[in-house]
Design a protein around this motif. Structure first.
Motif, short mmCIF file in Angstrom:
data_model
loop_
_atom_site.label_atom_id
_atom_site.label_comp_id
_atom_site.label_asym_id
_atom_site.label_seq_id
_atom_site.Cartn_x
_atom_site.Cartn_y
_atom_site.Cartn_z
N ILE A 66 1.07 -1.28 0.12
CA ILE A 66 -0.07 -0.12 -0.15
C ILE A 66 1.02 1.20 -0.07
O ILE A 66 1.80 1.33 0.88
N LYS A 67 0.41 2.09 -0.87
CA LYS A 67 1.19 3.41 -0.91
C LYS A 67 0.27 4.53 -0.70
O LYS A 67 -0.84 4.43 -1.46
N ILE A 68 0.47 5.70 0.06
CA ILE A 68 -0.32 6.50 0.22
C ILE A 68 0.61 7.80 -0.05
O ILE A 68 1.48 8.15 0.63
N THR A 69 -0.07 8.67 -0.76
CA THR A 69 0.25 10.12 -1.23
C THR A 69 -0.53 11.27 -0.87
O THR A 69 -1.72 10.93 -1.10
N SER A 70 -0.29 12.14 -0.46
CA SER A 70 -1.35 13.17 -0.01
C SER A 70 -0.81 14.84 -0.27
O SER A 70 0.66 14.79 -0.07
N LYS A 71 -1.48 15.62 -0.29
CA LYS A 71 -1.06 17.10 -0.50
C LYS A 71 -2.23 17.79 0.30
O LYS A 71 -3.35 17.73 -0.09
N LEU A 72 -1.70 18.61 1.33
CA LEU A 72 -2.65 19.55 2.24
C LEU A 72 -3.44 20.40 1.05
O LEU A 72 -3.15 21.04 0.08
N GLY A 73 -4.88 20.44 1.38
CA GLY A 73 -5.91 21.11 0.59
C GLY A 73 -6.09 20.53 -0.75
O GLY A 73 -6.97 20.93 -1.41
N VAL A 74 -5.44 19.51 -1.37
CA VAL A 74 -5.75 18.85 -2.36
C VAL A 74 -6.39 17.54 -2.35
O VAL A 74 -7.53 17.30 -2.78
N GLY A 75 -6.04 16.56 -1.43
CA GLY A 75 -6.51 15.35 -1.29
C GLY A 75 -5.58 14.20 -1.09
O GLY A 75 -4.31 14.53 -0.89
N THR A 76 -6.11 12.93 -0.77
CA THR A 76 -5.02 11.89 -0.50
C THR A 76 -5.54 10.70 -1.41
O THR A 76 -6.49 10.62 -1.95
#
Length: 813
Positions: A626-636
């Motif tokens: 499992i890989k999780i990438t995220s950016k504040l204000g944009v989404g995950t």
């Protein structure tokens, strides 16, 4: 040799006589000490062989009917009869498929495998072979008897030799005494006393010799002066020559000893060397070779005697070149050529050899060694190819250094995460088990209390809330078990599309969040635990929903992937299903991303911090990623990779009754003659189960461990009032648990109805309880309705009476 013969001729008669007779007696003694023990050993060995054959034949005859009718007791009876023979080491009975049916071996006695006489005989019935009997007879007694015989014969030989030596010395003294007197007379004459004469009264040949000797002295007396000087010279010369001869003999003995030692060493090297060694004639006839030579070319010792070495050359010109070189220089070293094996395959070889000459200096043949360098040459070729590929790879990988660095960093993070998960998993398993035992007491008593009051009572709703809270705590312990040692997935072939859709419908029901699915129908199935997969996607959808407080759309996509060996994900080569879940939430802070899989880490006020930890653990147990990438204000964005399966999905539906009314419909009618035995080492759990069963109308007895359970069951069966069922805890601290106890109860009563219970809800025995002899299983904690359903199924003896009760888990966020 001539000097040695002269030295022997110069020896005294007494010495010669003693030497000859001593050698004769010694030869007789040696013959007696070797021949008679050998004959005795052969007779004893024949006796043991006849004995072994007799035992084997009689045992095989006795076993044949039992083996034909598969009567194991009959076979064992015949083996026990055979075991009465003290020399018997082992017996093995096999069928025609060479499967062992029965066996016996004396393990308490250490016997050298070389001191065993082995014999195999067919087991026949009506002239048809139905199996084989193999046995081993100890030769220790034979070896001991041989040693005693050798010692006895050696002692007798020594006595014969000693007595003979004494007789020889006495006889030689009697014969040589007159001769010594003549010698003394000669010595006196040599000293200058020519008047001294030998006085020997014997009238035999020695007497005549003495008379002739005296007459000779008379004739020599006149020339004594001239001969005295000559004798002195001759004596000095004889001493000198004797000393030189002794030195020569000593040197010859040393040379002979060194030659014998060298020959013995050469023989050991020749026979035991892993290098092929050979000796041939000039025409190629093989005079001798070692086992390594035979193994190299694939011939037997008999075949090689009829083979000419010329036939081993793949190219006849190689033989000509070899002879030209070796006859010119006398030897060759590392002469490379190709030789043929028996099967026709070619070998790359290095040949090192020397010429063999006869006494006249003519070439009579060759001897040498052969090194097989076939693998070396193949490895050299492969190495050249690999070097070429490596150079190409280096050129390609030079452009990928940055990507490799990122992959390494990811792998290190995964290793770190796996180590943390392993540590917390060990702790979680123990906590979950103990916590389930506590919940068993609470839920059982609450459930029992609810059955004792009316639903409209105020306290009923209070107990219901308490029961629901305990059930949520039970779900929490179940999720702890998911990543503990007891949470191994129970896999089957499932459709991931259905899992995703069902999870999304459950998690997003009643919210302002919608789903946009891109799930092709040709998505490969996976081999996974359906419940755990539901839990994975349930948690992911819940997290996405809670991150989208204002609502929105979650994009879900599935696709098939073929991953190469050196992929950037560091996953094994193969086919995978990739699931991407992208939300439009507030995102995850960059400093929190490395910690999202840590146990109990959460940024939510009401979160447990176990959701993503369990997701990570489940996917890891399914060999996925499992890989999780995220950016504040944009989404995950969550990317899940699971190994694909190309097996067909087996559709299996089971009707489950989940409502409280359905449980109550299965309650057992109260029968005062039914008794239940409860085994649990926790007194509170024991008392709770007893109270529930008593309320249901059963007579209940309790035991804290397996030993007491077995005793109570025996006593009840002996009195004629046996137990209708037994409920056993799987794990008993410091005592016999359920797995061991059921085995003993089945021996007492093959029809025993046993239910296994455990706080380890994911223990394999709870899933495959029939394999261990249980009729049903139930996970702690349980309610009155659940245990009533299990007992109803077991005691009413339905067609599908075996049942496992473990209520579905809720997701913990």
């Amino acid at each position: 040799m001539k000097r040695l013969l002269k030295a022997i001729q110069k020896a005294s008669i007494r010495t010669k006589m003693i030497a000859v007779l001593t050698l004769l007696i010694f030869a007789i003694s040696v013959f007696q000490s070797l021949y008679f023990p050998y004959r005795l050993q052969q007779r004893a060995l024949k006796t043991i062989k006849d004995k072994a054959k007799c035992i084997a034949t009689m045992t095989a005859y006795g076993i044949a009917p039992a083996l034909f009718f598969q009567d194991n007791e009959g076979i064992n009876t015949s083996l026990r009869i055979a075991q009465q023979n003290k020399d018997l080491v082992y017996i093995i009975v096999t069928d025609n498929a060479n499967r062992a049916i029965a066996s016996f071996a004396k393990e308490s006695v250490l016997i050298d495998s070389s001191a065993i006489y082995r014999l195999s005989v067919p087991i026949q019935l009506n002239s048809q072979q139905i199996g084989k009997l193999s046995l081993g007879i100890s030769l220790n007694e034979l070896n001991q008897e041989r040693t005693r015989n050798q010692m006895t014969c050696a002692l007798v030989s020594f006595l014969i030799f000693a007595l003979g030596l004494i007789l020889v010395i006495g006889l030689s003294t009697l014969i040589t005494k007159p001769l010594r007197q003549i010698v003394r007379t000669a010595k006196r004459i040599m000293q200058g006393d020519l008047t001294h004469r030998a006085r020997i009264p014997n009238s035999d040949e020695i007497g005549h010799l003495a008379k002739a000797f005296n007459e000779m002295l008379d004739s020599l007396e006149s020339s004594y002066q001239e001969l005295q000087k000559l004798n002195q010279n001759l004596e000095a010369l004889a001493v000198e020559r004797t000393r030189a001869l002794e030195e020569k003999v000593l040197e010859l003995n040393r040379t002979t000893q060194r030659l014998s030692e060298s020959e013995a060493k050469y023989r050991v090297i020749f026979e035991n060397s892993h290098i092929a060694i050979y000796i041939t004639t000039y025409n190629g006839e093989i005079v001798n070779c070692n086992d390594a030579f035979l193994d190299l070319f694939g011939y037997s010792r008999e075949e090689i005697t009829n083979l000419n070495a010329i036939g081993l050359y793949s190219d006849p010109q190689d033989r000509i070149r070899f002879q030209q070189v070796i006859e010119k220089t006398g030897y060759v070293k590392d002469f490379e050529l190709k030789l043929k094996k028996k099967d026709g395959s070619l070998l790359d070889c290095l040949l090192t050899a020397q010429v063999r000459y006869d006494q006249e200096g003519r070439v009579v043949g060759y001897h040498g060694i052969i090194f097989d360098i076939t693998k070396l040459r193949r490895m050299e070729r492969e190495l050249r190819e690999l070097n070429e590929k490596l150079e190409q790879k280096v050129k390609e990988r030079t452009q990928q250094l940055k990507q490799t660095y990122e992959q390494l960093r990811l792998a290190q993070e995964q290793v770190y995460q796996a180590q943390k998960m392993e540590s917390i998993g060990i702790l979680a398993g123990g906590i979950a088990h103990d916590f389930n035992n506590l919940l068993a007491t609470i839920i059982g008593n609450v459930s029992l209390a609810k059955m004792m009051i009316r639903p409209e009572d105020k306290i009923f709703s209070i107990l219901t809330r308490a029961e629901n809270t305990c059930l949520r705590a039970k779900d929490l312990t179940q999720q702890l078990l998911t990543f503990s040692r007891g949470g191994e997935p129970i896999k089957k072939i499932i459709s991931i599309n259905k899992i995703i859709q069902d999870s999304a419908n459950i998690a997003l029901k009643g919210s302002k969040v919608g789903c946009e699915f891109r799930l092709p129908e040709n998505i490969w199935p996976i081999e996974a635990d359906e419940g755990q997969m539901m839990q994975v996607f349930n948690n992911l959808f819940i997290n996405a929903r809670e991150a989208m407080l204002e609502g929105g759309t979650i994009k879900v996509q599935a696709e098939n992937l073929n991953l190469a060996r050196d992929n950037e994900l560091q996953l094994p080569e193969g086919t995978y299903v990739k699931i991407t879940i992208q939300d439009q939430g507030f995102g995850i802070a960059e400093e929190n991303l490395p910690k999202i899989f840590d146990p109990f880490f959460t940024t939510k006020p009401t979160g447990t911090g176990l959701g993503l930890t369990i997701v990570y653990s489940i996917i890891k147990r399914h060999k996925g990623l499992i890989k999780i990438t995220s950016k504040l204000g944009v989404g995950t964005t969550c990317q899940v990779y699971l190994p694909a399966s190309h097996k067909e999905i087996l559709v299996h539906r089971s009707k489950m009754e989940s409502s409280e009314e359905a449980f109550k419909a299965n309650l057992i009618p109260i029968k005062t003659n039914q008794r239940i035995l409860v085994m649990d080492d926790e007194e509170d759990v024991q008392a709770t189960i007893k109270a529930i069963l008593t309320h249901l109308g059963f007579a209940v007895d309790c035991a804290p461990n397996g030993e007491e359970t077995i005793n109570l069951y025996k006593q009840a069966k002996a009195t004629g009032r046996g137990f209708s069922a037994v409920i056993m805890d799987l794990t008993i601290k410091g005592g016999m648990g359920g797995k061991e106890t059921i085995g003993e109860l089945i021996k007492i009563d093959p029809q025993v109805k046993a239910i296994v219970s455990s706080g380890y809800a994911d223990d394999p025995i709870l899933t495959d309880f029939k394999k261990y002899g249980f009729c049903a299983s139930i996970s702690k904690p349980f309610r009155v309705e659940e245990i009533a359903k299990v007992l109803n199924s077991v005691l009413s003896a339905k067609a599908d009476s075996s049942i496992s009760v473990s209520p579905p888990m809720r997701s913990v966020y």
